[in-house]
Design an enzyme around this catalytic site. Structure first.
Site, PDB file in Angstrom:
ATOM      1  N   TYR A 101      41.779  37.844  34.134  1.00 11.84           N
ATOM      2  CA  TYR A 101      41.704  39.291  34.345  1.00 11.84           C
ATOM      3  C   TYR A 101      42.067  40.002  33.052  1.00 11.84           C
ATOM      4  O   TYR A 101      43.032  39.612  32.381  1.00 11.84           O
ATOM      5  CB  TYR A 101      42.694  39.712  35.448  1.00 11.84           C
ATOM      6  CG  TYR A 101      42.792  41.219  35.620  1.00 11.84           C
ATOM      7  CD1 TYR A 101      42.048  41.870  36.598  1.00 11.84           C
ATOM      8  CD2 TYR A 101      43.598  41.981  34.780  1.00 11.84           C
ATOM      9  CE1 TYR A 101      42.107  43.252  36.729  1.00 11.84           C
ATOM     10  CE2 TYR A 101      43.662  43.359  34.910  1.00 11.84           C
ATOM     11  CZ  TYR A 101      42.919  43.983  35.878  1.00 11.84           C
ATOM     12  OH  TYR A 101      42.969  45.355  36.003  1.00 11.84           O
ATOM     13  N   GLU A 189      37.714  47.423  32.854  1.00 12.30           N
ATOM     14  CA  GLU A 189      38.298  46.236  33.487  1.00 12.30           C
ATOM     15  C   GLU A 189      37.266  45.120  33.643  1.00 12.30           C
ATOM     16  O   GLU A 189      36.140  45.369  34.050  1.00 12.30           O
ATOM     17  CB  GLU A 189      38.833  46.628  34.880  1.00 12.30           C
ATOM     18  CG  GLU A 189      39.478  45.465  35.634  1.00 12.30           C
ATOM     19  CD  GLU A 189      39.759  45.819  37.103  1.00 12.30           C
ATOM     20  OE1 GLU A 189      40.896  46.164  37.422  1.00 12.30           O
ATOM     21  OE2 GLU A 189      38.808  45.753  37.917  1.00 12.30           O
TER      22      GLU A 189
END
Ligand code: GDP
Ligand code: MN
Length: 383
Positions: A101, A189
């Protein structure tokens, strides 16, 4: 403004962030064409602005044309958490060794940019934060300094990335940070950011939110506006040129200035109510704007009372009052108004409202923001 995954990936590609080749489709036939262009196997991915699409059945692997047909037919038209799937993104399927992530956001309290990096990707970061917060590296960046490749390498090491991933992750972090800053994002993101069995690092998903205040230097964002997901209230407000954000509560809010509008939301909350919207009619608001604002608020079925909070500076009290009178002539409001009118020409404004002979049940005036909020919340909560 939030982008769809496919738009986010196109945005990433402008900053050299590696993404899979693919194409967008709004019909089954188009999906087949895009799959052939990307090369098999492919993943067929529902384009909705909500996470957890995989679990909801909105992401499927297809090895051949028949499977693309089957999955595209199922996914197009699907409802995912209240979002209708109108398009699918079809891309060349990647082999995954590991899922990470990575994101950049703005930490307003710290007045710095924030990197979040984790070896536990593929699941929602909120879930990781809850079950295993130590697995997330949080690192602030001074926007004046920015980041270097060396800094990014250290971040990857500190996030406990395996040695073979450090270089690739660092390189993507530098590119993602450029995308975040030069691309004027509120959020950039990648989840998951994957390690392929071949050793390359690659963005498998994209969540990009653009900073609307930077739109003036991005004429290319016009294409994103065309597919932007707005609720009906927000569409009407945009048509009328109002700064409006729809919320879930029952007190309609009109204020002049973003700061005052936000304070008004806070005060409404403080006295036990909830706002139906944020609406800033801006400095220098005139009768037309006030009347347009009331029309938008009146369109919202959940509004039970309307709180108008004006502190006149450039905005003049009599213009505000004229707008209210005009709006009352034009539309029949479904909810009563409570107004706090102060500042420039407030007295003239109150006189106009008084001589218009508007009954108490339609409009009442309160001397302070707190009293006005109390009255508006009392009405909303009684209905
Ligand atoms: P989200 O669940 O809505 O965030 O959708 P993502 O795009 O993040 O995909 C969810 C999951 O589907 C990923 O974490 C992967 O495990 C899987 N997935 C997505 N694309 C691919 C792919 O190209 N290959 C493989 N093997 N799995 C994929
Ligand atoms: Mn994802």
């Amino acid at each position: 403004m939030d982008l769809f995954e496919y738009q986010g990936k196109q945005y990433f590609a402008r900053f050299d962030i590696p993404v899979s080749p693919g194409g967008i489709a709004d019909t089954v036939e188009e999906a087949v064409v895009q799959a052939a262009a990307a090369g098999y196997p492919v993943v067929v991915k529902a384009q909705v602005q909500v996470g957890g699409r995989g679990k909801a059945g909105g992401i499927k692997l297809a090895n051949n044309e028949d499977e693309v047909r089957l999955h595209a037919a199922n996914i197009l038209g699907m409802d995912i958490k209240g979002h209708l799937v109108e398009r699918v993104w079809v891309e060349y399927a990647s082999d995954i060794a590991e899922e990470y992530y990575a994101s950049f956001t703005l930490d307003r309290a710290a007045k710095k940019h924030l990197l979040m990096l984790s070896v536990e990707g593929g699941v929602e970061i909120e879930a990781v934060a809850e079950t295993n917060p130590d697995a997330i590296l949080l690192r602030h960046i001074d926007p004046v300094d920015g980041i270097t490749l060396e800094w990014a390498r250290q971040a990857a090491i500190d996030a406990r990335m395996p040695a073979q991933s450090v270089e690739g992750v660092a390189s993507i972090l530098v590119k993602l940070y450029r995308c975040f800053t030069e691309g004027d994002c509120d959020l950039a993101e990648i989840n998951p950011l994957i390690l392929k069995p071949t050793g390359e690092i690659h963005a498998l998903d994209a969540k990009v939110s653009l900073d609307n205040n930077a739109e003036f230097r991005h004429p290319e964002w016009a294409e994103y506006r065309e597919t932007e997901v707005l609720d009906e209230r927000e569409l009407l407000a945009r048509e009328k040129g109002l700064q409006y954000i729809g919320l879930q509560g029952s007190v309609g809010i009109i204020a002049n200035g973003a700061g005052l509008a936000m304070s008004t939301l806070d005060v409404v909350n403080q006295v036990g109510g909830s706002a139906a919207n944020f609406l800033d009619i801006g400095g220098g608001a005139n009768a037309d704007l006030m009347s347009a604002a009331l029309e938008v608020i009146n369109y919202d079925q959940s509004v039970k009372s309307i709180l108008i909070n004006i502190f006149g500076g450039i905005t003049r009290g009599e213009e505000v009052a004229k707008g209210i009178v005009e709006a009352l002539n034009r539309v029949s409001l479904r909810a009563p108004i409570v107004i706090r009118l102060d500042g420039t020409n407030a007295e003239e404004g109150r006189q106009i409202l008084l001589s218009a002979g508007i009954p108490e049940s339609v409009l009442q005036s309160k001397p302070t923001m707190l009293e006005a909020a109390r009255a508006a919340v009392a009405i909303a909560n009684a209905n």
